[in-house]
Scaffold this active site. Structure first.
Site, PDB file in Angstrom:
ATOM      1  N   LYS A   1       1.089  -1.498  -0.166  1.00  0.00           N
ATOM      2  CA  LYS A   1      -0.053  -0.202  -0.056  1.00  0.00           C
ATOM      3  C   LYS A   1       0.962   2.054   0.191  1.00  0.00           C
ATOM      4  CE  LYS A   1      -3.647  -2.141   1.947  1.00  0.00           C
ATOM      5  NZ  LYS A   1      -4.495  -2.625   3.026  1.00  0.00           N
TER       6      LYS A   1
ATOM      7  N   GLN B   1      -5.057  -1.677   9.341  1.00  0.00           N
ATOM      8  CA  GLN B   1      -4.772  -3.741   8.818  1.00  0.00           C
ATOM      9  C   GLN B   1      -5.164  -4.277   9.413  1.00  0.00           C
ATOM     10  OE1 GLN B   1      -3.230  -3.415   5.477  1.00  0.00           O
ATOM     11  NE2 GLN B   1      -3.303  -5.823   5.709  1.00  0.00           N
TER      12      GLN B   1
ATOM     13  N   ASP C   1     -11.495   2.229   3.752  1.00  0.00           N
ATOM     14  CA  ASP C   1     -12.217   0.825   3.212  1.00  0.00           C
ATOM     15  C   ASP C   1     -13.090   0.068   3.774  1.00  0.00           C
ATOM     16  OD1 ASP C   1      -9.630  -0.860   3.016  1.00  0.00           O
ATOM     17  OD2 ASP C   1      -8.875  -1.059   5.302  1.00  0.00           O
TER      18      ASP C   1
END
Ligand code: NAD
Length: 302
Positions: A53, A97, A120
């Site tokens: 990322k 994460q 997300d």
């Protein structure tokens, strides 16, 4: 011959657009878009994902801020960090994460993320808006799959679509997005009876069960499109080597399908690209920048 839906190629094409968009709009915003990634503990796969990322951000000109907390961090400490980042003017997007160590209340942490920075798309406000078919941050893997289908002119409206998996990360939001796009969606899971028979009805079959090689030719209708979300690292016959595979036994189904995603190089790269897209959209909103990237988001027809 069946068509390969090349996520790697598409993601590079989109990244070029994102790079151009940031270059053009940075003068107005007076800063680059910013993405904060919170990692807790030492899960090695998470390390690889965070690294990827970070690299993707730097390719397009997003500034990334990595916060790596130790296993022994306290829930309260992470909550405080999220609250601080919610108010940070240099941060447009933020993600936790996953997976994180079990002692943390994952859903509670996600609920602390400001919905407009929740790149997300996992915060309950964004999930709620998805259910209501209102525009909001959409989760990356499902949005990436829709982009991949669209860019290959694969129609969703009116199609019979079977999704294997009902997780909050993939199966559920994906099924809702496809439903919002007027697909006729069946969501299946580990307790579904006669799974292969149900899947054989599908014009578009999407496998997100997290089970290597689950989908063999008995699951697939002639001419179907097959999307493989699963990603597994297996030991190959030479014990020192590993290889990646998905939920689909591709060599068995490839001759039957009209289009398929490879593993690796299919859904995975699109997931990362949609994270970049979501971060840039949050930046765009913040500074009222031009909306030339709107085609990259799943639309919400009424
Ligand atoms: P998960 O374990 O949270 O959910 C799996 C879902 O599949 C569950 O709903 C379960 O009921 C269902 N399932 C499990 N076994 C089944 C079976 N035998 N038959 C039918 N349904 C079954 O997993 P997840 O987070 O949704 O991820 C699924 C897979 O996708 C994993 O392999 C994961 O690594 C991968 N993934 C890939 C990306 C990417 O970008 N490529 C992103 C997210 C997840």
């Amino acid at each position: 011959m069946s068509l390969k839906l090349d996520g790697k190629k598409l993601s590079l094409k989109i990244e070029q657009r994102l790079n151009d968009y940031i270059s053009i709009n940075k003068k107005t915003a007076k800063r680059a878009p910013g993405l904060a990634v919170i990692r807790i503990g030492e899960d090695p796969a998470s390390g690889v994902y965070v690294n990827n990322k970070e690299k993707a951000c730097s390719r397009v000109g997003i500034k990334s801020f990595i916060f790596h907390l130790k296993d022994d961090a306290e829930q309260k400490e992470v909550e405080q960090l999220i609250k601080k980042l919610n108010f940070d003017k240099n941060i447009d997007g933020m993600l936790l994460q996953l997976p994180i160590p079990k002692k943390f209340d994952e859903q509670r942490l996600i609920s602390y993320i400001n919905p407009s920075k929740d790149v997300d798309g996992l915060n309950e406000i964004n999930i709620g808006k998805l259910v209501k078919n209102e525009s909001a941050m959409r989760s990356c893997t499902p949005a990436g799959i829709i982009n991949l289908l669209r860019s290959h002119n694969i129609t969703i409206e009116g199609k019979k679509i079977v999704v294997i998996g009902r997780s909050l990360l993939v199966g559920k939001p994906l099924s809702l997005m496809l439903l919002n796009l007027n697909g006729t969606v069946t969501m299946t899971h580990s307790k579904t009876l006669n799974l292969n028979k149900v899947c054989r009805e599908a014009d578009i079959l999407i496998a997100a069960a997290g089970k290597p090689n689950l989908v063999d030719s008995s699951f697939v209708k002639e001419g179907a499109v097959i999307i493989d979300v699963g990603i597994h690292r297996l030991k190959s016959s030479d014990k020192n080597q590993t290889r990646l595979c998905g939920d689909v036994l591709l060599e068995e189904v490839i001759s039957k399908v009209s289009a398929y995603t490879p593993v690796p190089g299919g859904v995975g790269p699109m997931t990362v690209t949609m994270l970049l897209v979501n971060t840039i959209f949050s930046w765009q909103k913040q500074f009222s920048l031009s909306s030339t990237l709107n085609d990259l988001l799943p639309k919400t027809p009424r």
